[in-house]
Design an enzyme around this catalytic site. Structure first.
Site, short mmCIF file in Angstrom:
data_model
loop_
_atom_site.label_atom_id
_atom_site.label_comp_id
_atom_site.label_asym_id
_atom_site.label_seq_id
_atom_site.Cartn_x
_atom_site.Cartn_y
_atom_site.Cartn_z
N GLU A 35 29.67 -23.10 26.16
CA GLU A 35 30.90 -23.48 26.59
C GLU A 35 30.97 -22.59 27.99
O GLU A 35 31.04 -21.48 27.90
CB GLU A 35 32.06 -23.36 25.85
CG GLU A 35 33.22 -23.61 26.27
CD GLU A 35 34.46 -23.46 25.08
OE1 GLU A 35 34.18 -22.92 24.00
OE2 GLU A 35 35.61 -23.70 25.67
N ARG A 261 23.65 -15.42 13.86
CA ARG A 261 23.70 -14.87 15.23
C ARG A 261 23.13 -13.48 15.47
O ARG A 261 23.07 -12.67 14.37
CB ARG A 261 25.15 -14.99 15.58
CG ARG A 261 26.23 -14.29 14.87
CD ARG A 261 27.49 -14.84 14.93
NE ARG A 261 28.01 -14.82 16.44
CZ ARG A 261 28.41 -15.81 17.26
NH1 ARG A 261 28.22 -17.05 16.84
NH2 ARG A 261 29.03 -15.59 18.48
N LYS A 271 32.87 -13.80 23.50
CA LYS A 271 33.47 -13.93 25.09
C LYS A 271 34.63 -13.50 25.16
O LYS A 271 35.01 -13.29 26.43
CB LYS A 271 32.90 -15.43 25.57
CG LYS A 271 31.55 -15.59 25.73
CD LYS A 271 31.50 -16.96 26.24
CE LYS A 271 31.19 -18.05 25.31
NZ LYS A 271 30.87 -19.34 25.74
P1 ATP Z 1 31.95 -16.93 21.51
O1 ATP Z 1 32.38 -16.97 19.95
O2 ATP Z 1 31.75 -15.52 22.06
O3 ATP Z 1 32.96 -17.85 22.21
P2 ATP Z 1 30.28 -19.20 21.23
O4 ATP Z 1 29.23 -19.20 20.14
O5 ATP Z 1 31.65 -19.92 21.05
O6 ATP Z 1 30.61 -17.68 21.53
P3 ATP Z 1 28.79 -20.86 23.23
O7 ATP Z 1 29.06 -20.70 24.53
O8 ATP Z 1 29.51 -21.94 22.38
O9 ATP Z 1 29.62 -19.50 22.48
O10 ATP Z 1 27.52 -20.61 22.61
C1 ATP Z 1 26.49 -21.49 22.89
C2 ATP Z 1 25.42 -21.45 22.03
O11 ATP Z 1 25.06 -20.07 22.00
C3 ATP Z 1 25.75 -22.01 20.78
O12 ATP Z 1 24.86 -22.81 20.09
C4 ATP Z 1 25.82 -20.55 20.08
O13 ATP Z 1 25.72 -21.16 18.45
C5 ATP Z 1 24.91 -19.64 20.61
N1 ATP Z 1 25.44 -18.42 20.56
C6 ATP Z 1 26.44 -17.75 20.73
N2 ATP Z 1 26.59 -16.29 20.66
C7 ATP Z 1 25.33 -16.20 19.98
C8 ATP Z 1 24.72 -15.17 19.21
N3 ATP Z 1 25.51 -13.75 19.13
N4 ATP Z 1 23.65 -15.06 18.71
C9 ATP Z 1 22.90 -16.38 18.84
N5 ATP Z 1 23.17 -17.47 19.24
C10 ATP Z 1 24.59 -17.29 19.74
MG MG Z 2 31.56 -22.19 20.99
#
Ligand code: ATP
Ligand code: MG
Length: 553
Positions: A35, A261, A271
């Site tokens: 995102e 994760r 984020k």
């Molecule tokens: P946040 O909760 O910080 O907003 P998010 O998972 O919503 O993080 P996205 O931009 O949606 O962030 O993530 C894109 C991809 O990266 C998703 O498939 C997510 O599962 C993966 N991802 C995000 N954080 C991690 C992590 N700490 N370890 C592994 N994969 C991750």
């Molecule tokens: Mg997300």
């Protein structure tokens, strides 16, 4: 670097192997779906290496898809940084970049299809009422009084929502599933809401936006994704993922698989929290070298190979775990130990005057002790040099292998010198060390068999260049700052210390993000934002040895 050669194996690759063997799929298509509401961090790198790595190893495809259904939180700056970071990590997406927003027309059509099938309705409960009606993990929810509207009424109201005739929060479209489901996500989830926001891709075309769970599975299906890999918190959402695809007319059925994760000690990965650090000026920006972001790590001097190697070493499983910072650091240390040229820098200088030395001389030294292919460079040696303040003592026992008053030490790549006397200021601080040198000791031991064990680094005082060094420590004082009530209060006030010293003149042209090992003080690189040939600034990427293990004792 010497990235370990063997292909990683993990449960997802085993599933893919089985799907290819059984003929369920003839090729693999994955996607990385960030995102654009922040910069990518090391956790995303794990997902990137997994998704793009699978596509590479199986000669498949991996899309970069911006999951952009939240216009208020998103920004084109993030889109650009994400593209840049994915490329820097060494990956290329297949075809054009994808945006969920490209599918807004189709998504709208599928929502209408659900309404027509009696599987979606326009609800008018307020957000608070909706929460109340949803029930709890132990209690079933209640039906909204608007749940049984006719298809015609739902279509008309949804059209009004789309046409901007309904205020934000007054109505939403919900899937009609099961208010008693043990999975909360199945209790009539909202699939569309009204938002009068300008979108970075679609401008003001829409004032209704689809929710993540509705959008994600359909985007996967429209792109022909075979294996939709996400993190464990979406395990329950898999039911909704499948429900949506089962109930619309679409001829692709991707499967969702979840992995744990990445959590890293002494940092945060959300984020929202990283954004808070930036907006409250607790760090200098998303690319502050203390941040766990890809751009921060890059600016700090991490190579993309070291991050890929890290992702390989930690593996992919379904177990929740937290990785020690030292595992990340050992990856960059292994890389730079092999690949970084050596140079000399003095971080806390004290002046040495070599009284019996005449003119400046030019010495030739190897750029790497074990790799002659990295060549040699010339460094000026002069009557006045700087050494580290901690490399001199007036008195010391035999264990101290540096310069001691009345004793000898070797200056790296140069001569043996002897400390004859010192000068102090009014406060008693040593200001100058007066030495003599033995002109017969360049590249050889003293002729009379005197043993000189210590070797210290130095920089010519006449030719050396002033430089700023930024030394980093962990950004938080506790291993799991994310768990603290107020994570900001756990910030380490000493996470950055700035010192001023000197570097050898060859570093004038130091290119940003290209690493050096400064002899005995660590791995450094010129700062990409602040370093100029006139005002050099170096970031310490990592020390020469693991100091974390010691701290933990
Ligand atoms: P946040 O909760 O910080 O907003 P998010 O998972 O919503 O993080 P996205 O931009 O949606 O962030 O993530 C894109 C991809 O990266 C998703 O498939 C997510 O599962 C993966 N991802 C995000 N954080 C991690 C992590 N700490 N370890 C592994 N994969 C991750
Ligand atoms: Mg997300």
């Amino acid at each position: 670097m010497s990235e370990s050669e063997a292909r990683p194996s993990n449960f997802i690759r085993q599933i893919i192997d089985a799907d290819l063997a059984s003929g369920k799929h003839s090729s693999v298509h994955t996607r990385f779906p960030p995102e654009p509401n922040g910069y990518l961090h090391i956790g995303h790198a794990k997902s990137i290496c997994l998704n793009f790595g699978i596509a590479q190893d199986y000669q498949g495809q991996c899309n970069l898809r911006f999951d952009d259904t939240n216009p208020e939180k998103e920004d084109i700056e993030y889109v650009e940084s994400i593209k840049n970071d994915v490329n820097w990590l060494g990956f290329e997406w297949s075809g054009e970049i994808c945006y969920s927003s490209n599918y807004f027309d189709k998504l709208h059509g599928f929502a209408v299809e659900l309404i027509n099938k009696g599987l979606a309705y326009v609800d008018e409960l307020s957000p608070e009422q909706m929460r109340e009606y949803r029930g709890t993990l132990t209690e079933p929810g209640k039906h909204s009084p608007y749940r049984d509207r006719s298809v015609e009424e739902n279509l008309a109201l949804f059209e009004q929502m789309k046409n901007g005739e309904i205020e934000e929060g007054k109505m939403c479209l919900r899937a009609k599933i099961d208010m008693a489901s043990p999975f909360m996500v199945m209790r009539d989830p909202v699939i569309y809401r009204v938002r009068f926001a300008t979108h970075h891709q679609t401008g003001d075309k829409w004032c209704i936006y689809p929710m993540y769970d509705f959008t994600h599975c359909i985007s996967d299906a429209l792109e022909g994704i075979t294996h939709s890999i996400c993190t464990l918190e979406f395990q329950d959402n898999r039911r909704l993922y499948d429900w949506v695809l089962d109930n619309i007319t679409i001829d692709c059925q991707p499967r969702q698989y979840e992995f744990s994760r990445l959590n890293l000690e002494y940092t945060v990965m959300s984020k929202r929290k990283l954004n808070q650090l930036v907006t409250e000026n607790l760090v200098s920006g998303w690319d502050d070298p203390r941040m766990p972001t890809i751009s921060g790590l890059r600016r700090r001097g991490f190579t993309s190979a070291s991050i890929r190697e890290f992702c390989k070493r930690i593996g992919v499983t379904k177990q929740d775990n937290t990785i020690e910072m030292s595992s990340l650091e050992s990856c960059i240390r292994d890389d730079l130990n092999t690949n970084a040229p050596r140079a000399m820098a003095v971080l806390d200088p004290i002046k040495v005057v070599i009284e019996n030395f005449g003119d400046t001389e030019t010495l030739t030294v190897a750029n790497h002790p074990n790799n002659p292919e990295m060549g040699e460079r010339q460094i000026p040696f002069s009557r006045e040099v700087y050494i580290e303040r901690e490399d001199f003592r007036e008195e010391a026992n035999k264990k101290y292998k540096r310069l001691v008053l009345g004793k000898e030490v070797r200056l790296r790549g140069a001569y043996v010198i002897k400390a004859e006397r010192i000068e102090k200021d009014a406060e008693g601080n040593i200001t100058t060390i007066y030495c003599t040198y033995d002109s017969e000791t360049l590249g050889k031991n003293p002729a009379d068999g005197r043993k000189v064990k210590g070797v210290i680094h130095w920089v010519s005082a006449e030719a050396g260049l002033p430089a700023e060094f930024r030394l980093y420590d962990r950004l938080f004082t506790v291993p799991n700052p994310g768990a603290a009530d107020d994570f900001v209060s756990t910030i380490n006030p000493e996470s950055l210390s700035v010192v001023k010293g000197f570097v050898e003149p060859a570093l004038k042209e130091a290119v940003a993000e290209r690493a050096f090992q400064f002899e005995r003080t660590g791995y450094f690189c010129a700062d990409s934002k602040d370093s100029t040939p006139e005002q050099l600034v170096f970031n310490r990427t990592v020390g020469l040895r693991d100091t974390w293990a010691k701290i933990a004792d």
